[in-house]
Design an enzyme around this catalytic site. Sequence first.
Site, short mmCIF file in Angstrom:
data_model
loop_
_atom_site.label_atom_id
_atom_site.label_comp_id
_atom_site.label_asym_id
_atom_site.label_seq_id
_atom_site.Cartn_x
_atom_site.Cartn_y
_atom_site.Cartn_z
N LYS A 90 4.16 3.12 -3.59
CA LYS A 90 3.04 2.87 -2.67
C LYS A 90 2.81 1.38 -2.40
O LYS A 90 2.36 1.00 -1.33
CB LYS A 90 1.77 3.51 -3.21
CG LYS A 90 1.78 5.04 -3.08
CD LYS A 90 0.40 5.61 -3.34
CE LYS A 90 0.33 7.08 -2.94
NZ LYS A 90 1.05 7.94 -3.89
N GLU A 112 -8.70 4.96 1.84
CA GLU A 112 -9.21 6.16 1.19
C GLU A 112 -8.20 6.55 0.13
O GLU A 112 -7.02 6.19 0.21
CB GLU A 112 -9.43 7.28 2.20
CG GLU A 112 -8.29 8.23 2.39
CD GLU A 112 -7.06 7.58 2.99
OE1 GLU A 112 -5.98 7.86 2.45
OE2 GLU A 112 -7.16 6.81 3.95
N SER A 379 9.87 8.55 -7.47
CA SER A 379 8.84 7.84 -6.70
C SER A 379 7.81 7.13 -7.56
O SER A 379 7.21 6.15 -7.12
CB SER A 379 8.14 8.83 -5.76
OG SER A 379 7.67 9.96 -6.47
#
Length: 394
Positions: A90, A112, A379
């Site tokens: 991310k 968010e 990931s």
Amino acid sequence: MRLEQPDGRGRFGAYGGAFAPETLMPALAELESAFVDAWADPAFHRDLERLLTTYVGRPTPVYHAERLSEELGLHLYLKREDLAHTGAHKINNTIAQVLLTTRMGKPRVIAETGAGQHGVATATACALFGLDCVVYMGEKDIERQALNVYRMRLLGAEVIPVTSGAGTLKDAVSAALRDWVASVGDTHYVIGSVVGPHPFPWMVREFQKVIGEELRNQLDGSPGSPTPDIIVAPVGGGSNAMGIFYPYAGDEGVRLVGVEAAGFGIRTGKHGASLGEGSPGVLHGAMTYLLQDRHGQVLEAHSISAGLDYPGVGPEHAYFKDEGLVEYASVTDDDAVVAFHRLSRTEGIIPALESAHGLAWIVEHAAELSGATVVLNLSGRGDKDVQQVAAMYD
Ligand SMILES: *Cc1c(COP(=O)(O)O)cnc(C)c1O
């Protein structure tokens, strides 16, 4: 065929677009031109590359998981996004978007978050650049994810509880959009995956495709370095999968498999398989596959893994599905947890539950993949999931 970029209306074939309130259209146009300008500017790439190298820890390694390879009868390689700063892919996106925010001259960022992973990655990038950061989070998620809430506050972000609706991710998205409508002049909204209105799906793909581009150099067919036969990645919103797939999409001889959450089992209706079981509709500003009833009401998704617990998916994945460029499959909570244990025991790597879905698919298909070179996009790391798995399964 893979598209370099969406068409003039922000569409990948029939999917994508910008279904947003009138008041946001100027902000989306401003963002698109700022992105296009930055992405064509060598100075922006230089700044970003320096941060990806010295701050995020890129390139992330490719690790040959020999013990598990032997057990499965194939050659398994892990692309180690779990080793990136903050523990997942991310950060590739949040660092780039916050760098772009400074270039736009905006001092404030909103985001968010569901489980808090994207909130932490955004708060991290804002701390790095000294920007104000506000993260909207459903009140129920705040209770469930106390550690990530504390992390965001440590990093200097303000976490605002959202009490409307079910108090989860969908409601947090609505609250962030309401903030943005009122604050676009000085605020950028950092969306955390390849979702949302144009230009977000395209821009976030461009920021994440570094994963697949690195992989091409790392497994390049030179002596002692095979080329992948198949690349497997988990799909929530779809950003880590898009990041590793995009540079390979359309290549002959490389099979691409995206793994969604089958949750309690597809037949129970409690899952997150929007590509496998959903149908086209509009969610969060884009036309895409989503879970909806016959009246078009969006259904609640379910997955043990918060990152896959989303009723929609990035529009470019919808396009890839229709074009046959990527296969989409799904894996249940139970099978993901078995894979979570297995990678921990055989390789000393505790994977994120999201990533464990990808491994579970590989385990299930090991016979058919015998002898193949298989890459799993790992990931994220699983530290965040240890307590949950302990409480539910041990
Ligand atoms: C958020 C997350 C995902 C799911 O998001 P994508 O946009 O589909 O990549 C997958 N894995 C990890 C570790 C995550 O944190």
